[in-house]
Structure formats: structure tokens, C-alpha cells
Scaffold this active site. Structure first.
Site, PDB file in Angstrom:
ATOM      1  N   CYS A  95      19.308  14.213 -11.282  1.00 33.04           N
ATOM      2  CA  CYS A  95      20.604  14.842 -11.082  1.00 33.04           C
ATOM      3  C   CYS A  95      20.909  15.685 -12.301  1.00 33.04           C
ATOM      4  CB  CYS A  95      21.684  13.825 -10.773  1.00 33.04           C
ATOM      5  SG  CYS A  95      22.231  12.920 -12.185  1.00 33.04           S
ATOM      6  N   ARG A 107      34.617  11.868  -7.115  1.00 37.22           N
ATOM      7  CA  ARG A 107      33.641  10.773  -7.087  1.00 37.22           C
ATOM      8  C   ARG A 107      34.109   9.599  -7.934  1.00 37.22           C
ATOM      9  NH1 ARG A 107      27.584  12.276  -7.900  1.00 37.22           N
ATOM     10  NH2 ARG A 107      27.604  10.046  -7.529  1.00 37.22           N
ATOM     11  N   LYS A 156      34.918   2.147 -10.859  1.00 35.12           N
ATOM     12  CA  LYS A 156      33.896   2.678  -9.926  1.00 35.12           C
ATOM     13  C   LYS A 156      32.539   2.010 -10.148  1.00 35.12           C
ATOM     14  CE  LYS A 156      31.640   6.616 -11.005  1.00 35.12           C
ATOM     15  NZ  LYS A 156      30.174   6.641 -10.947  1.00 35.12           N
ATOM     16  N   ASN A 157      32.123   1.922 -11.395  1.00 30.12           N
ATOM     17  CA  ASN A 157      30.762   1.448 -11.643  1.00 30.12           C
ATOM     18  C   ASN A 157      30.623  -0.067 -11.527  1.00 30.12           C
ATOM     19  OD1 ASN A 157      29.953   4.041 -11.886  1.00 30.12           O
ATOM     20  ND2 ASN A 157      29.881   4.062 -14.130  1.00 30.12           N
ATOM     21  N   ASP A 179      29.614   8.099 -20.742  1.00 33.87           N
ATOM     22  CA  ASP A 179      30.573   8.567 -19.736  1.00 33.87           C
ATOM     23  C   ASP A 179      31.889   9.051 -20.351  1.00 33.87           C
ATOM     24  OD1 ASP A 179      28.705   8.030 -17.821  1.00 33.87           O
ATOM     25  OD2 ASP A 179      29.611   6.166 -17.124  1.00 33.87           O
ATOM     26  N   ARG A 186      16.730  10.703 -14.781  1.00 33.76           N
ATOM     27  CA  ARG A 186      17.160   9.441 -14.166  1.00 33.76           C
ATOM     28  C   ARG A 186      16.096   8.750 -13.312  1.00 33.76           C
ATOM     29  NH1 ARG A 186      23.305   9.617 -12.468  1.00 33.76           N
ATOM     30  NH2 ARG A 186      23.200   7.514 -13.292  1.00 33.76           N
TER      31      ARG A 186
HETATM   32  C1  EPZ Z   1      25.049   3.827 -15.011  1.00 32.35           C
HETATM   33  O1  EPZ Z   1      23.988   4.627 -14.481  1.00 32.35           O
HETATM   34  C2  EPZ Z   1      26.331   4.493 -14.586  1.00 32.35           C
HETATM   35  N1  EPZ Z   1      26.397   4.560 -13.133  1.00 32.35           N
HETATM   36  C3  EPZ Z   1      26.432   5.882 -15.198  1.00 32.35           C
HETATM   37  O2  EPZ Z   1      27.709   6.402 -14.873  1.00 32.35           O
HETATM   38  C4  EPZ Z   1      26.327   5.773 -16.719  1.00 32.35           C
HETATM   39  O3  EPZ Z   1      26.323   7.064 -17.273  1.00 32.35           O
HETATM   40  C5  EPZ Z   1      25.053   5.026 -17.093  1.00 32.35           C
HETATM   41  O4  EPZ Z   1      24.998   3.750 -16.419  1.00 32.35           O
HETATM   42  C6  EPZ Z   1      24.929   4.761 -18.579  1.00 32.35           C
HETATM   43  O5  EPZ Z   1      26.034   4.024 -19.015  1.00 32.35           O
HETATM   44  C7  EPZ Z   1      26.750   3.485 -12.440  1.00 32.35           C
HETATM   45  O6  EPZ Z   1      26.992   2.421 -12.967  1.00 32.35           O
HETATM   46  C8  EPZ Z   1      26.899   3.659 -10.976  1.00 32.35           C
HETATM   47  P1  EPZ Z   1      21.095   3.642 -16.865  1.00 32.35           P
HETATM   48  P2  EPZ Z   1      22.492   4.075 -14.509  1.00 32.35           P
HETATM   49  O7  EPZ Z   1      20.005   3.127 -16.001  1.00 32.35           O
HETATM   50  O8  EPZ Z   1      22.513   2.613 -14.425  1.00 32.35           O
HETATM   51  C9  EPZ Z   1      17.059   5.493 -18.400  1.00 32.35           C
HETATM   52  C10 EPZ Z   1      29.236   8.061 -14.210  1.00 32.35           C
HETATM   53  O9  EPZ Z   1      29.555   9.218 -14.585  1.00 32.35           O
HETATM   54  N2  EPZ Z   1      16.397   4.790 -17.303  1.00 32.35           N
HETATM   55  O10 EPZ Z   1      21.871   2.650 -17.654  1.00 32.35           O
HETATM   56  O11 EPZ Z   1      21.716   4.843 -13.510  1.00 32.35           O
HETATM   57  C11 EPZ Z   1      18.016   6.577 -17.917  1.00 32.35           C
HETATM   58  O12 EPZ Z   1      17.333   7.760 -17.589  1.00 32.35           O
HETATM   59  C12 EPZ Z   1      27.792   7.637 -14.141  1.00 32.35           C
HETATM   60  O13 EPZ Z   1      30.059   7.215 -13.834  1.00 32.35           O
HETATM   61  C13 EPZ Z   1      15.028   4.742 -17.276  1.00 32.35           C
HETATM   62  O14 EPZ Z   1      14.333   5.306 -18.135  1.00 32.35           O
HETATM   63  O15 EPZ Z   1      22.068   4.486 -15.955  1.00 32.35           O
HETATM   64  C14 EPZ Z   1      18.940   6.697 -19.095  1.00 32.35           C
HETATM   65  O16 EPZ Z   1      18.343   7.487 -20.078  1.00 32.35           O
HETATM   66  C15 EPZ Z   1      26.830   8.712 -14.449  1.00 32.35           C
HETATM   67  N3  EPZ Z   1      14.415   4.084 -16.240  1.00 32.35           N
HETATM   68  C16 EPZ Z   1      19.029   5.264 -19.609  1.00 32.35           C
HETATM   69  O17 EPZ Z   1      17.890   4.586 -19.067  1.00 32.35           O
HETATM   70  C17 EPZ Z   1      15.129   3.439 -15.274  1.00 32.35           C
HETATM   71  O18 EPZ Z   1      14.516   2.842 -14.377  1.00 32.35           O
HETATM   72  C18 EPZ Z   1      20.269   4.512 -19.188  1.00 32.35           C
HETATM   73  O19 EPZ Z   1      20.528   4.756 -17.803  1.00 32.35           O
HETATM   74  C19 EPZ Z   1      16.528   3.474 -15.331  1.00 32.35           C
HETATM   75  C20 EPZ Z   1      17.146   4.156 -16.356  1.00 32.35           C
END
Ligand code: EPZ
Length: 420
Positions: free
Chosen positions: A116, A399, A22-23, A307, A121
Site C-alpha cells: 500500500c 477509514r 479502529k486497530n 500512526d 507491508r
Molecule cells: C498495524 O499494521 C496497524 N494496523 C497500522 O495502522 C500501524 O501503522 C502498524 O501496525 C504499526 O504500528 C492495524 O492494526 C490494523 P506491522 P500492521 O506488522 O500490523 C513489517 C493505521 O493508519 N512487517 O506492525 O500491518 C512492516 O512492513 C494503520 O491505522 C514485516 O516485515 O503493521 C513494518 O515495517 C496503518 N513482515 C513493520 O513490520 C510482516 O509479516 C511493522 O508493521 C509484517 C510486518
């Protein structure tokens, strides 16, 4: 709304095949916006999120057909650079149309996705990257409005408070492939899904090096063309199925597995005493020995994936002894704790820690799914529990897990749907 009902206590047995990731597929579909030429994506899982991304592509002017695991994307008559709130709010990954739209049209208006249930996020890193490439960004009425005369390659440090960001790396990489000159993304996410996106972009004619490491180098090109690509197997689905076998004392052959993507999970399961046999893209998970509790800390790849945290918590809930689970990516991603406790688990949450004291057996109960991976954790708990578990709000599961009921039923599980 449907709920999923599970009559627990059946040992899972047989073979199951993991679907496409998915991701990986979500940003790859967004990347098709970078060209007018046709793209063919194979191994696409039939998921609620995939369908949401296809709707967004269509709203941006693409013709996108999904048939039996294949998506064909071709240019429609006209295109748009506006991704509407009602579409983006259904799924955060839709925010990664920002990079391709900006790269391609020099302007983009994309709704902010909002927070969310797993945490705040933010998207500051996405915006930092776009600004570094030369975009001006204004937030107006809940939308990010980005414009540029010309994107220029830049040095971008993309690390945040919680480490690297998967979708920010994807987004910035997709904007940078059409920028003029060289971009260096430092503290880039190393997740296999980022690598899959980079591989697709390279097939489209992009010049990218270092993907899969914290430093990605992109030499901008003028034009990208259509490409054919097969999506990597979903490592989180694989991990969930591995744990389904272990938690039920089962014997399952999990097929279409990329072993090297599962390093942290397999390491922890080996430490717990699980027996896993790997051979040619398959993993046989035969429960036998009693497992020992293990401590888990979630981290960006190649660390233990956030995840898989909820699913691992379910396994530890029925593993004698104490384990400490530390959530370092989303410190509030613990909505499943109280639901597992309703099933008889002994879990105490202290800030970003969960202290799990394994019990002999869980008992089936009505529980509520709060997000995708929490749902998966509850499904595992339900499979192991004595009696009936009914999981409401099961749309979360749809999802990210393709044909999950069918897959579990084929392994012998007693699972069915009921109307709430
Ligand atoms: C991806 O989300 C995945 N989603 C998530 O999977 C997964 O949990 C996550 O990566 C971490 O591995 C997809 O790939 C579609 P991040 P993403 O930006 O990219 C912080 C699932 O269940 N952050 O890597 O949105 C954030 O808050 C989903 O399949 C900032 O501070 O996650 C978090 O603490 C849920 N500023 C950390 O970074 C930003 O601009 C990592 O989040 C962006 C993120």
C-alpha cells in the site's frame, strides 16, 4: 468523490469524545470467527474499515449487525474459509482472519493483501507463525492457502527487520489459542490493541499470559465460547485531537482518553513545552506557550507511534526551529511531505528522515490525501493555515476517524464537504 474543505485559523475550543480504537476492533471482530456462539462488541466506531471487516465476516458465514456502536456477531447457517481478494484488498487488517480460520477449521484460503502507499507491508511473519504452529502454506494465484491436521503449540520468534508486528502477533495469537499445548511468541508486539484482543480472547475462554510484553504465552484450549467486550479508546484519534488543539492555539478537553497509552506522545509534547492536564480519563490541552521543536523517531509501542508521525510533522511545520523526524517502521511513509510543502511548509526528506524547518504560518491550498494518517496530518495543517485548504480523496479519513467533521465543527472549526 468528496473533498474536505477547511477555512483555517480558528482556535478550537470545547469538549470532544474519542471513539473506540479502529486497530483494536478489527482483529477483535476477526476473533469472533473462533466460536459459533454469539459475541457482543461495544464501543465500535462507525468507520469504513469496520464496515469492511463486517462484510468479510458475513462472507465467511457470520451474521453481523452493527447498531449504535454495538456489533452482534452470531453464526449463520453455513460457513466459509475463503476470504476473497475483493474484500481483503480493501483493507490489510482483513488478513488477520487467517489465524482464526486456521484455528477453527484447520484450513483457510485468504487473499494476500498486497502493498500500500505507506510501504511494502509483507506478511512473512504471519506465515512464519502459522508454519511454526504446524500449518502447511502454499501461495497460489494471489491467495494464501493454509492447511493443517492439527495445530500444535510452538516457540515462535516473531521479530522482523523493523521490530515486532502488530497484526502478525494478533494473527498468530488467534491461531494458537485453539492449538494443542503451549505457544510462546517472542518479540511479540506490545501495542494496547494487541492487549485488547488478548483480553477479548481470554473472555472467550483462551489462556493467555504476558500480553502487553514482548513474550506472550498461550496454553491452547479445545473450545472458545461467546463473549461481551468493550473496545479501548483510540489512542491515535486522541493524539490527533490533542494536536488539533495545539496547532490551532486552542483549549480542548479530550474525553475518553487512556493516558497510559499516550506516553511517548505526551512526553514529546511536554518536551516541546505544551501544557496538558490529565484527570480521570480526560486530557485538557490548552495552548499557550510557544512550542519548541522536538525530534521524533517512530518505534513499536511504547515508542512514538508511526500512526502519529504525519500529524506531528504538521505541528512541527509551524513550530519555530528545526526538528528531525525519523520513520523507523515504514521508511517510505512520507507522502504527506510534498503536500505540506504545497501549503508553505519547509520539509526536506532524506531517506527515512524528514527535516522540518518551522514556518510562521501555512497557507491554505488544494492538497491530496494519500492514506489515513497523511489525511489527518493535512487536516491539522488546514486547521492552522491561513485561508482555505481543500483535501481531496478524503475517503481515506473515513477509514479511521469516526464523525471527524462533526467533532471538529463542534469545536468551532470551519469544515465542510464538497463534491470533487
Ligand atoms: C498495524 O499494521 C496497524 N494496523 C497500522 O495502522 C500501524 O501503522 C502498524 O501496525 C504499526 O504500528 C492495524 O492494526 C490494523 P506491522 P500492521 O506488522 O500490523 C513489517 C493505521 O493508519 N512487517 O506492525 O500491518 C512492516 O512492513 C494503520 O491505522 C514485516 O516485515 O503493521 C513494518 O515495517 C496503518 N513482515 C513493520 O513490520 C510482516 O509479516 C511493522 O508493521 C509484517 C510486518
Amino acid at each position: 468523490m468528496d473533498k474536505l474543505v477547511i477555512e483555517g485559523g480558528v482556535r478550537l475550543k470545547g469538549e470532544v469524545t474519542v471513539s473506540g480504537a479502529k486497530n483494536a476492533v478489527l482483529p477483535i471482530l476477526a476473533a469472533t470467527l473462533l466460536t459459533d456462539e454469539p459475541c457482543l462488541i461495544k464501543g465500535v466506531p462507525n468507520l469504513r474499515d469496520t464496515n469492511s471487516m463486517l462484510k468479510i465476516l458475513r462472507s465467511l458465514g457470520k451474521i453481523a449487525d452493527f447498531d449504535k456502536g454495538k456489533v452482534n456477531v452470531v453464526a449463520g447457517k453455513s460457513s466459509s474459509y475463503v476470504a476473497e481478494y475483493k474484500l481483503v484488498s480493501t483493507m490489510r487488517a482483513s488478513f488477520c482472519v487467517l489465524g482464526p480460520l486456521l484455528g477453527r477449521f484447520k484450513k483457510a484460503k485468504v487473499s494476500l493483501p498486497g502493498g500500500c502507499v505507506i510501504g511494502a507491508r509483507p506478511v512473512d511473519l504471519h506465515l512464519k507463525g502459522m508454519r511454526a504452529l504446524g500449518a502447511t502454506i502454499v501461495i497460489d494465484s494471489g491467495y494464501v492457502i493454509a492447511r493443517t491436521n492439527k495445530l500444535r503449540g510452538a516457540y515462535i520468534y516473531l521479530g522482523g527487520v523493523y521490530g515486532s508486528s502488530v497484526l502478525a502477533t494478533d494473527n498468530v495469537m488467534m491461531a494458537a489459542v485453539l492449538a494443542s499445548g503451549k505457544t510462546i511468541i517472542e518479540s511479540a508486539a506490545c501495542e494496547p490493541e494487541v492487549v485488547d484482543l488478548a483480553d477479548f480472547l481470554i473472555k472467550m475462554g483462551a489462556k493467555i499470559k504476558g500480553h502487553g510484553t514482548p513474550v506472550i504465552e498461550i496454553e491452547g484450549v479445545k473450545h472458545l465460547h461467546g463473549a461481551v467486550h468493550s473496545i479501548i479508546p483510540d489512542r491515535i484519534e486522541a493524539g490527533t485531537l490533542i494536536l488539533a488543539s495545539l496547532i490551532t492555539g486552542g483549549d480542548v478537553l479530550v474525553k475518553n482518553v487512556q493516558y497510559q497509552h499516550l506516553g511517548a506522545l505526551i512526553d514529546k509534547l511536554s518536551e516541546a513545552g505544551a501544557h496538558l492536564e490529565h484527570h480521570d480519563g480526560t486530557l485538557r490541552v490548552k495552548a499557550g506557550r510557544r512550542l519548541k521543536p522536538v525530534n521524533i523517531t517512530t518505534l513499536p509501542y511504547p515508542g512514538f507511534p508511526t500512526d502519529m508521525q504525519a500529524q506531528m510533522m504538521s505541528l512541527m511545520s509551524v513550530t519555530g526551529g528545526i526538528s528531525v523526524i525519523t520513520e523507523k517502521i515504514y521508511p517510505d511513509r512520507f507522502m504527506h511531505v510534498s503536500e505540506l510543502n504545497r501549503m508553505g511548509a519547509h520539509i526536506q526528506r532524506e531517506g527515512p528522515y524528514a527535516i522540518v524547518e518551522g514556518v510562521k504560518i501555512l497557507s491554505g491550498a488544494p492538497v491530496m490525501a494519500s492514506d489515513l494518517r497523511a489525511s489527518a496530518g493535512l487536516v491539522l495543517a488546514g486547521l492552522a493555515a491561513q485561508g482555505k485548504t481543500s483535501i481531496s480523496r478524503i475517503y481515506h479519513l473515513e477509514r479511521g476517524y469516526e464523525f471527524i467533521e462533526e467533532k471538529l465543527i463542534n469545536l468551532g472549526a470551519k469544515v465542510w464537504r464538497e463534491k470533487e
